[in-house]
Design a protein around this motif. Sequence first.
Motif, PDB file in Angstrom:
ATOM      1  N   GLN A 163       0.820  -1.206   0.000  1.00 18.78           N
ATOM      2  CA  GLN A 163       0.000   0.000   0.000  1.00 18.78           C
ATOM      3  C   GLN A 163       0.862   1.269   0.000  1.00 18.78           C
ATOM      4  O   GLN A 163       0.420   2.330  -0.447  1.00 18.78           O
ATOM      5  CB  GLN A 163      -0.948   0.004   1.206  1.00 18.78           C
ATOM      6  N   LEU A 164       2.097   1.174   0.494  1.00 16.40           N
ATOM      7  CA  LEU A 164       2.995   2.337   0.470  1.00 16.40           C
ATOM      8  C   LEU A 164       3.241   2.799  -0.959  1.00 16.40           C
ATOM      9  O   LEU A 164       3.277   4.002  -1.244  1.00 16.40           O
ATOM     10  CB  LEU A 164       4.328   1.996   1.151  1.00 16.40           C
ATOM     11  N   THR A 165       3.414   1.844  -1.871  1.00 11.21           N
ATOM     12  CA  THR A 165       3.663   2.205  -3.274  1.00 11.21           C
ATOM     13  C   THR A 165       2.394   2.718  -3.938  1.00 11.21           C
ATOM     14  O   THR A 165       2.444   3.584  -4.815  1.00 11.21           O
ATOM     15  CB  THR A 165       4.221   1.004  -4.063  1.00 11.21           C
ATOM     16  N   GLN A 225      -1.241  -3.305  -6.573  1.00 15.09           N
ATOM     17  CA  GLN A 225      -1.227  -2.222  -7.555  1.00 15.09           C
ATOM     18  C   GLN A 225      -2.204  -2.480  -8.704  1.00 15.09           C
ATOM     19  O   GLN A 225      -2.733  -1.544  -9.294  1.00 15.09           O
ATOM     20  CB  GLN A 225       0.192  -2.012  -8.082  1.00 15.09           C
ATOM     21  N   ILE A 226      -2.454  -3.760  -9.008  1.00 15.89           N
ATOM     22  CA  ILE A 226      -3.487  -4.079 -10.000  1.00 15.89           C
ATOM     23  C   ILE A 226      -4.847  -3.623  -9.484  1.00 15.89           C
ATOM     24  O   ILE A 226      -5.650  -3.045 -10.231  1.00 15.89           O
ATOM     25  CB  ILE A 226      -3.493  -5.594 -10.308  1.00 15.89           C
ATOM     26  N   TYR A 227      -5.110  -3.869  -8.197  1.00 10.56           N
ATOM     27  CA  TYR A 227      -6.343  -3.358  -7.590  1.00 10.56           C
ATOM     28  C   TYR A 227      -6.439  -1.843  -7.747  1.00 10.56           C
ATOM     29  O   TYR A 227      -7.499  -1.302  -8.074  1.00 10.56           O
ATOM     30  CB  TYR A 227      -6.386  -3.690  -6.094  1.00 10.56           C
ATOM     31  N   SER A 282      -8.416  -0.629  -3.636  1.00 15.25           N
ATOM     32  CA  SER A 282      -7.252  -1.469  -3.351  1.00 15.25           C
ATOM     33  C   SER A 282      -7.065  -1.670  -1.852  1.00 15.25           C
ATOM     34  O   SER A 282      -6.697  -2.754  -1.408  1.00 15.25           O
ATOM     35  CB  SER A 282      -5.984  -0.866  -3.970  1.00 15.25           C
ATOM     36  N   VAL A 283      -7.351  -0.626  -1.065  1.00 15.43           N
ATOM     37  CA  VAL A 283      -7.262  -0.762   0.393  1.00 15.43           C
ATOM     38  C   VAL A 283      -8.281  -1.779   0.892  1.00 15.43           C
ATOM     39  O   VAL A 283      -7.965  -2.665   1.700  1.00 15.43           O
ATOM     40  CB  VAL A 283      -7.489   0.599   1.091  1.00 15.43           C
ATOM     41  N   PHE A 284      -9.520  -1.690   0.389  1.00 17.16           N
ATOM     42  CA  PHE A 284     -10.586  -2.594   0.813  1.00 17.16           C
ATOM     43  C   PHE A 284     -10.221  -4.050   0.494  1.00 17.16           C
ATOM     44  O   PHE A 284     -10.323  -4.938   1.346  1.00 17.16           O
ATOM     45  CB  PHE A 284     -11.903  -2.208   0.132  1.00 17.16           C
ATOM     46  N   MET A 285      -9.780  -4.316  -0.729  1.00 13.29           N
ATOM     47  CA  MET A 285      -9.429  -5.674  -1.134  1.00 13.29           C
ATOM     48  C   MET A 285      -8.188  -6.173  -0.399  1.00 13.29           C
ATOM     49  O   MET A 285      -8.074  -7.362  -0.090  1.00 13.29           O
ATOM     50  CB  MET A 285      -9.211  -5.738  -2.649  1.00 13.29           C
ATOM     51  N   THR A 286      -7.253  -5.259  -0.100  1.00 16.23           N
ATOM     52  CA  THR A 286      -6.052  -5.649   0.639  1.00 16.23           C
ATOM     53  C   THR A 286      -6.408  -6.059   2.062  1.00 16.23           C
ATOM     54  O   THR A 286      -5.879  -7.053   2.580  1.00 16.23           O
ATOM     55  CB  THR A 286      -5.038  -4.489   0.655  1.00 16.23           C
ATOM     56  N   VAL A 287      -7.308  -5.314   2.697  1.00 12.07           N
ATOM     57  CA  VAL A 287      -7.731  -5.656   4.068  1.00 12.07           C
ATOM     58  C   VAL A 287      -8.359  -7.043   4.094  1.00 12.07           C
ATOM     59  O   VAL A 287      -8.054  -7.875   4.962  1.00 12.07           O
ATOM     60  CB  VAL A 287      -8.716  -4.601   4.615  1.00 12.07           C
TER      61      VAL A 287
END
Length: 481
Positions: free
Chosen positions: A100-102, A273-275, A284-289
């Motif tokens: 998520q930093l990138t 990053q694809i998200y 992307s944050v939601f899917m990463t969580v």
Amino acid sequence: MTSNIHHRSVIFLGLQAGGPAAIWSSYIITIIFMLITAAVLAEICSALPLSGSIYIWAAESAGPKHARFFGFIVAWWSCTAWSTFTAGNSQTAANYVISQLTVWDIDFPGGTTTDNVKWRALIWAVSEALLILSVAVNYLPPRMYSAIFRFSVALMMLDFFLCVIWLPIAVSKTYGFRSAKDVFTMTYNGTGAPPGWNWILSFLFTAGTMTGFDASGHIAEETKNASVVAGKGILTSAFATGILGFITTILFLFCTPDLDTLFALEAPQPFVQIYALALGKGGSVFMTVIAVLGLMLNTSIAIVAASRLVFAVARDGVLPGSSWISRVTEDGQPRNAVTFIFVFSAAMLCTILPSQVAFTSLVSAGGVPTIAAYGLIALLRLTMTPNEFQGSYFRLGKFARPFYISAALFNVLVFAVMISPFYFPVTSETFNFASVIFGAVTIFGIASWYFTPEDKWLRPGTVQEELRSADGDVDNKDSGI
């Protein structure tokens, strides 16, 4: 369902090794031969539904004369495999978090590449923290396990449907799908290996996502009607993982950006990053969580199975400190085995600090001992005990010999892939240390066999009782009782 998140985590390895064409073709081959392997394991599991499963199956497959030798080696392999898988899963979750930093363009001192030791230190610290949280679940009261498992399944279902509905819709509205020609014919060499071996290296992804289907055998002693249920669990797990995995893999191949764009992404987990490209930063944050929570729960559930295996191996006197590791709580929980797995996994994660390819090495090191055990059991059944375990509910009959040969040869190929360097030319910082771990553990297993007195190992009476029980069940069925 757990394979969906794992697929995203390592699919970029398959894309580097051979590209999309290698992935889907290797996956079909993997499904066929892993189902054959599952059938070989289900046959012996049905006759010996004991905790410790795969190591006892190896021992009994070797016959009375060599049972103890092969049993000790596979016991060490299996304990290493599951503990290393726990470490690898924790790093996978950490890769999602720090990617998520990138996404948010947050600068990191020295850059976000694996040749930056500060970056690797961050990955290591987050991995260790997530490992602690995953292990902590196993110290909760057992009555809470079913609720955790149900929540885990619900989360996996949510993740699965978001990936097959939301992601494709978003891709269609942003950078667009890959063409069928790209998905089914495009090749790629991102490993630097010779073309033929580069293609074969794709089995690291396909076979790596289809190992561990023997898990139902680890809790066989806690399973009702285990001689049928545990064996069926092995077969259905392998089938479901293979079919669902293949479908989602094809979907992901259509949804990834072109390979030049994909490999220009610097995040340790490119899918984050694809998200971001498809769903936006918030998506992307939601899917990463969801992915991180899913991986942590997946790790916790894996530790439940692994702790039963480690407990059984220690109970049978195979490991140093077995008397402490095999001690259980008042409610029968192998907490010390959980602690053992945590310590081992935490130590494995320390390899992130000196190695630029710790992730691929941990993926390999988690799979190598299991793949070796699968192949060894098939080989021992072929050469040592081809006519044993007649009481199995999943007896292979006329298919036994071709299945044993097929399973042995395929798992030898996958073993070679997993101990091979993934990036060429090989340097000290890109060396695959899975081979070192496997070699060391094998030596420890042989030393343990040599120095442990025979009368301190296993419960031959229990094994024989299980075999007689299985044979008796078949006799009863045959006689119409």
